[in-house]
Design an enzyme around this catalytic site. Structure first.
Site, PDB file in Angstrom:
ATOM      1  N   ARG A  27      -2.598 -12.165   0.675  1.00 36.97           N
ATOM      2  CA  ARG A  27      -2.517 -12.800  -0.645  1.00 36.97           C
ATOM      3  C   ARG A  27      -1.150 -12.472  -1.268  1.00 36.97           C
ATOM      4  O   ARG A  27      -0.348 -11.745  -0.678  1.00 36.97           O
ATOM      5  CB  ARG A  27      -3.650 -12.322  -1.560  1.00 36.97           C
ATOM      6  CG  ARG A  27      -3.669 -10.839  -1.813  1.00 36.97           C
ATOM      7  CD  ARG A  27      -4.713 -10.409  -2.819  1.00 36.97           C
ATOM      8  NE  ARG A  27      -4.557  -8.998  -3.130  1.00 36.97           N
ATOM      9  CZ  ARG A  27      -5.236  -8.013  -2.543  1.00 36.97           C
ATOM     10  NH1 ARG A  27      -6.146  -8.293  -1.633  1.00 36.97           N
ATOM     11  NH2 ARG A  27      -5.007  -6.751  -2.867  1.00 36.97           N
ATOM     12  N   GLY A  28      -0.928 -13.012  -2.439  1.00 38.68           N
ATOM     13  CA  GLY A  28       0.250 -12.648  -3.224  1.00 38.68           C
ATOM     14  C   GLY A  28       1.568 -12.935  -2.523  1.00 38.68           C
ATOM     15  O   GLY A  28       1.755 -13.962  -1.873  1.00 38.68           O
ATOM     16  N   ILE A  29       2.487 -11.990  -2.664  1.00 40.12           N
ATOM     17  CA  ILE A  29       3.843 -12.174  -2.139  1.00 40.12           C
ATOM     18  C   ILE A  29       3.828 -12.286  -0.607  1.00 40.12           C
ATOM     19  O   ILE A  29       4.534 -13.111  -0.022  1.00 40.12           O
ATOM     20  CB  ILE A  29       4.742 -10.993  -2.587  1.00 40.12           C
ATOM     21  CG1 ILE A  29       4.923 -11.032  -4.112  1.00 40.12           C
ATOM     22  CG2 ILE A  29       6.082 -11.027  -1.881  1.00 40.12           C
ATOM     23  CD1 ILE A  29       5.577  -9.781  -4.702  1.00 40.12           C
ATOM     24  N   ASP A  70      -5.132  -1.546   8.652  1.00 40.25           N
ATOM     25  CA  ASP A  70      -4.779  -0.680   7.527  1.00 40.25           C
ATOM     26  C   ASP A  70      -3.492   0.037   7.924  1.00 40.25           C
ATOM     27  O   ASP A  70      -3.477   0.821   8.883  1.00 40.25           O
ATOM     28  CB  ASP A  70      -5.923   0.320   7.278  1.00 40.25           C
ATOM     29  CG  ASP A  70      -5.660   1.206   6.069  1.00 40.25           C
ATOM     30  OD1 ASP A  70      -4.473   1.395   5.712  1.00 40.25           O
ATOM     31  OD2 ASP A  70      -6.635   1.705   5.492  1.00 40.25           O
ATOM     32  N   VAL A  71      -2.431  -0.223   7.197  1.00 41.24           N
ATOM     33  CA  VAL A  71      -1.130   0.332   7.591  1.00 41.24           C
ATOM     34  C   VAL A  71      -1.058   1.851   7.462  1.00 41.24           C
ATOM     35  O   VAL A  71      -0.124   2.468   7.980  1.00 41.24           O
ATOM     36  CB  VAL A  71       0.042  -0.321   6.812  1.00 41.24           C
ATOM     37  CG1 VAL A  71       0.257  -1.751   7.246  1.00 41.24           C
ATOM     38  CG2 VAL A  71      -0.144  -0.199   5.311  1.00 41.24           C
ATOM     39  N   GLY A  99       1.409  -3.092  -0.200  1.00 40.69           N
ATOM     40  CA  GLY A  99       1.633  -2.070  -1.206  1.00 40.69           C
ATOM     41  C   GLY A  99       0.463  -1.987  -2.161  1.00 40.69           C
ATOM     42  O   GLY A  99      -0.306  -2.937  -2.311  1.00 40.69           O
ATOM     43  N   TYR A 162       4.264   5.172  -7.726  1.00 43.27           N
ATOM     44  CA  TYR A 162       4.716   3.853  -7.249  1.00 43.27           C
ATOM     45  C   TYR A 162       6.245   3.778  -7.232  1.00 43.27           C
ATOM     46  O   TYR A 162       6.856   3.364  -6.235  1.00 43.27           O
ATOM     47  CB  TYR A 162       4.121   2.787  -8.162  1.00 43.27           C
ATOM     48  CG  TYR A 162       4.432   1.364  -7.781  1.00 43.27           C
ATOM     49  CD1 TYR A 162       3.759   0.736  -6.739  1.00 43.27           C
ATOM     50  CD2 TYR A 162       5.385   0.631  -8.486  1.00 43.27           C
ATOM     51  CE1 TYR A 162       4.035  -0.581  -6.404  1.00 43.27           C
ATOM     52  CE2 TYR A 162       5.659  -0.681  -8.159  1.00 43.27           C
ATOM     53  CZ  TYR A 162       4.984  -1.289  -7.120  1.00 43.27           C
ATOM     54  OH  TYR A 162       5.263  -2.592  -6.795  1.00 43.27           O
ATOM     55  N   LYS A 166       8.757   3.286  -4.023  1.00 36.64           N
ATOM     56  CA  LYS A 166       9.632   2.119  -3.891  1.00 36.64           C
ATOM     57  C   LYS A 166      11.106   2.532  -3.849  1.00 36.64           C
ATOM     58  O   LYS A 166      11.931   1.868  -3.222  1.00 36.64           O
ATOM     59  CB  LYS A 166       9.374   1.145  -5.044  1.00 36.64           C
ATOM     60  CG  LYS A 166       7.970   0.533  -5.028  1.00 36.64           C
ATOM     61  CD  LYS A 166       7.712  -0.238  -3.742  1.00 36.64           C
ATOM     62  CE  LYS A 166       6.407  -1.003  -3.768  1.00 36.64           C
ATOM     63  NZ  LYS A 166       6.149  -1.741  -2.517  1.00 36.64           N
TER      64      LYS A 166
HETATM   65  P1  NDP Z   1      -1.342  -7.883  -3.949  1.00 32.11           P
HETATM   66  O1  NDP Z   1      -2.187  -6.783  -4.440  1.00 32.11           O
HETATM   67  O2  NDP Z   1      -1.600  -9.268  -4.401  1.00 32.11           O
HETATM   68  O3  NDP Z   1      -1.337  -7.879  -2.334  1.00 32.11           O
HETATM   69  C1  NDP Z   1      -1.192  -6.684  -1.630  1.00 32.11           C
HETATM   70  C2  NDP Z   1      -1.378  -6.955  -0.160  1.00 32.11           C
HETATM   71  O4  NDP Z   1      -1.255  -5.716   0.544  1.00 32.11           O
HETATM   72  C3  NDP Z   1      -2.738  -7.526   0.174  1.00 32.11           C
HETATM   73  O5  NDP Z   1      -2.624  -8.421   1.265  1.00 32.11           O
HETATM   74  C4  NDP Z   1      -3.529  -6.290   0.581  1.00 32.11           C
HETATM   75  O6  NDP Z   1      -4.633  -6.666   1.402  1.00 32.11           O
HETATM   76  C5  NDP Z   1      -2.439  -5.518   1.333  1.00 32.11           C
HETATM   77  N1  NDP Z   1      -2.673  -4.090   1.479  1.00 32.11           N
HETATM   78  C6  NDP Z   1      -2.843  -3.166   0.507  1.00 32.11           C
HETATM   79  N2  NDP Z   1      -3.038  -1.957   1.052  1.00 32.11           N
HETATM   80  C7  NDP Z   1      -2.982  -2.116   2.397  1.00 32.11           C
HETATM   81  C8  NDP Z   1      -3.121  -1.239   3.499  1.00 32.11           C
HETATM   82  N3  NDP Z   1      -3.364   0.076   3.347  1.00 32.11           N
HETATM   83  N4  NDP Z   1      -3.009  -1.752   4.746  1.00 32.11           N
HETATM   84  C9  NDP Z   1      -2.765  -3.063   4.915  1.00 32.11           C
HETATM   85  N5  NDP Z   1      -2.625  -3.935   3.920  1.00 32.11           N
HETATM   86  C10 NDP Z   1      -2.748  -3.469   2.662  1.00 32.11           C
HETATM   87  O7  NDP Z   1       0.153  -7.450  -4.284  1.00 32.11           O
HETATM   88  P2  NDP Z   1       1.526  -8.267  -4.418  1.00 32.11           P
HETATM   89  O8  NDP Z   1       1.513  -9.462  -3.572  1.00 32.11           O
HETATM   90  O9  NDP Z   1       1.836  -8.376  -5.848  1.00 32.11           O
HETATM   91  O10 NDP Z   1       2.531  -7.170  -3.834  1.00 32.11           O
HETATM   92  C11 NDP Z   1       3.120  -7.255  -2.562  1.00 32.11           C
HETATM   93  C12 NDP Z   1       4.256  -6.244  -2.516  1.00 32.11           C
HETATM   94  O11 NDP Z   1       5.198  -6.562  -3.527  1.00 32.11           O
HETATM   95  C13 NDP Z   1       3.804  -4.817  -2.771  1.00 32.11           C
HETATM   96  O12 NDP Z   1       4.512  -3.930  -1.941  1.00 32.11           O
HETATM   97  C14 NDP Z   1       4.189  -4.592  -4.224  1.00 32.11           C
HETATM   98  O13 NDP Z   1       4.410  -3.253  -4.507  1.00 32.11           O
HETATM   99  C15 NDP Z   1       5.445  -5.430  -4.321  1.00 32.11           C
HETATM  100  N6  NDP Z   1       5.793  -5.833  -5.679  1.00 32.11           N
HETATM  101  C16 NDP Z   1       4.954  -6.614  -6.443  1.00 32.11           C
HETATM  102  C17 NDP Z   1       5.305  -6.964  -7.731  1.00 32.11           C
HETATM  103  C18 NDP Z   1       4.452  -7.818  -8.613  1.00 32.11           C
HETATM  104  O14 NDP Z   1       4.787  -7.977  -9.811  1.00 32.11           O
HETATM  105  N7  NDP Z   1       3.365  -8.408  -8.131  1.00 32.11           N
HETATM  106  C19 NDP Z   1       6.579  -6.509  -8.304  1.00 32.11           C
HETATM  107  C20 NDP Z   1       7.388  -5.709  -7.431  1.00 32.11           C
HETATM  108  C21 NDP Z   1       6.994  -5.388  -6.161  1.00 32.11           C
HETATM  109  P3  NDP Z   1      -5.985  -5.776   1.502  1.00 32.11           P
HETATM  110  O15 NDP Z   1      -6.329  -5.352   0.104  1.00 32.11           O
HETATM  111  O16 NDP Z   1      -7.002  -6.663   2.150  1.00 32.11           O
HETATM  112  O17 NDP Z   1      -5.621  -4.642   2.367  1.00 32.11           O
END
Ligand code: NDP
Length: 256
Positions: A27-29, A70-71, A99, A162, A166
């Site tokens: 999801r997301g980015i 899970d990373v 993240g 966090y 980062k």
């Molecule tokens: P989301 O919470 O929407 O997505 C996070 C993704 O990481 C999900 O796919 C989640 O899937 C996965 N994830 C989390 N923990 C683990 C794990 N232990 N192992 C594998 N996958 C994992 O976050 P964003 O899309 O917003 O963020 C993506 C990145 O961008 C992150 O690193 C975040 O820190 C960074 N970022 C985001 C900002 C923002 O404003 N949104 C701003 C600056 C940086 P699942 O839960 O199924 O594991």
């Protein structure tokens, strides 16, 4: 389509058909990045703990591969890489994006909340990057892109864990960039500001409004705008760029 065994010379990056791995791509980015590469004709695997992307199939541009991984678990990381390598060959582009946040003020922050964020956002990026680089070094090409945050530079109350994770990525990426440059591999960092995802929603409306007011461009980013920057750093045109931090923050941290 190219990939394993392609005819690319050292340092050349094929424009299409590469093997791309996006961690946290459900999801997301991460999902936006996966879609960007898919639209280029690349073969794209995404990992997440749930293993299920919001949409595995994008109308018109094909399908990517969702893996459960899970990373923070070295065995799961190795298994995911091995599965991809067996099916498609070595990962040529790694987007280390997964993240998490566990926000609270320092005086209330438990060791566990500290460790969970450092383990996921920093140590796991070391893990996946090391695993990818092992094969990229033999290929004499590859791109590693790590997802940092504007918080690395400006700090953020309630996010000591966090922001530390980062910021750590920057020193790690630059060290790795120096180590693998002779193999024509680049390692770069993208530092988004506010991006419209679940993670931002968790920040709450009040804090988001406060942050948004500080963004020169006056709005939050769409995940696709971050994906464009990631895609550029992975492109042939970015072959001479390594060890940089590319902010995608609407000007929030300009000059820092
Ligand atoms: P989301 O919470 O929407 O997505 C996070 C993704 O990481 C999900 O796919 C989640 O899937 C996965 N994830 C989390 N923990 C683990 C794990 N232990 N192992 C594998 N996958 C994992 O976050 P964003 O899309 O917003 O963020 C993506 C990145 O961008 C992150 O690193 C975040 O820190 C960074 N970022 C985001 C900002 C923002 O404003 N949104 C701003 C600056 C940086 P699942 O839960 O199924 O594991």
């Amino acid at each position: 389509m190219t990939g394993p065994g392609s005819e690319a010379q050292d340092g050349e990056v094929e424009a299409r058909g590469r093997v791309v791995l996006v961690t946290g791509g459900s999801r997301g980015i991460g999902l936006a990045c996966a879609r960007w590469f898919l639209a280029q004709g690349d073969r794209v695997a995404v990992t997440s703990r749930s293993g299920a992307a919001e949409s595995d199939v994008d109308a018109g541009i094909g399908q990517f591969w969702s893996l459960t991984c899970d990373v923070t678990d070295p065995e799961q990381v190795d298994a995911a890489f091995s599965a991809i390598e067996e099916a498609w060959g070595p990962v040529e582009v790694l987007v280390a994006n997964a993240g998490v946040t566990r926000d609270t003020l320092v005086l209330r922050m438990s060791e566990e909340a500290w460790s969970e964020v450092i383990d996921t956002n920093l140590t796991a990026v070391f893990r996946v990057a090391k695993r990818a680089l092992t094969k990229m070094i033999r290929l004499h090409r590859g791109r590693v892109i790590m997802m940092s945050s504007v918080g690395a530079f400006v700090g953020s109350a309630g996010q000591a864990n966090y922001a530390a994770s980062k910021a750590g990525l920057v020193g790690m990426a630059r060290s790795m960039a120096r180590e693998v440059a002779s193999r024509s591999i680049t390692v770069n960092v993208v530092a988004p500001g506010l991006v419209e995802t679940n993670m931002l929603a968790a920040l709450g409306e009040e804090r988001t409004t406060q942050f948004r007011a500080q963004v020169p461009l006056g709005r939050v980013a769409r995940p696709e705008e971050v994906a464009e920057a990631v895609g550029f750093l992975a492109s042939a045109g970015a072959g001479y760029i390594t060890g940089v931090v590319l902010p995608v923050d609407g000007g929030l941290a300009m000059g820092l």
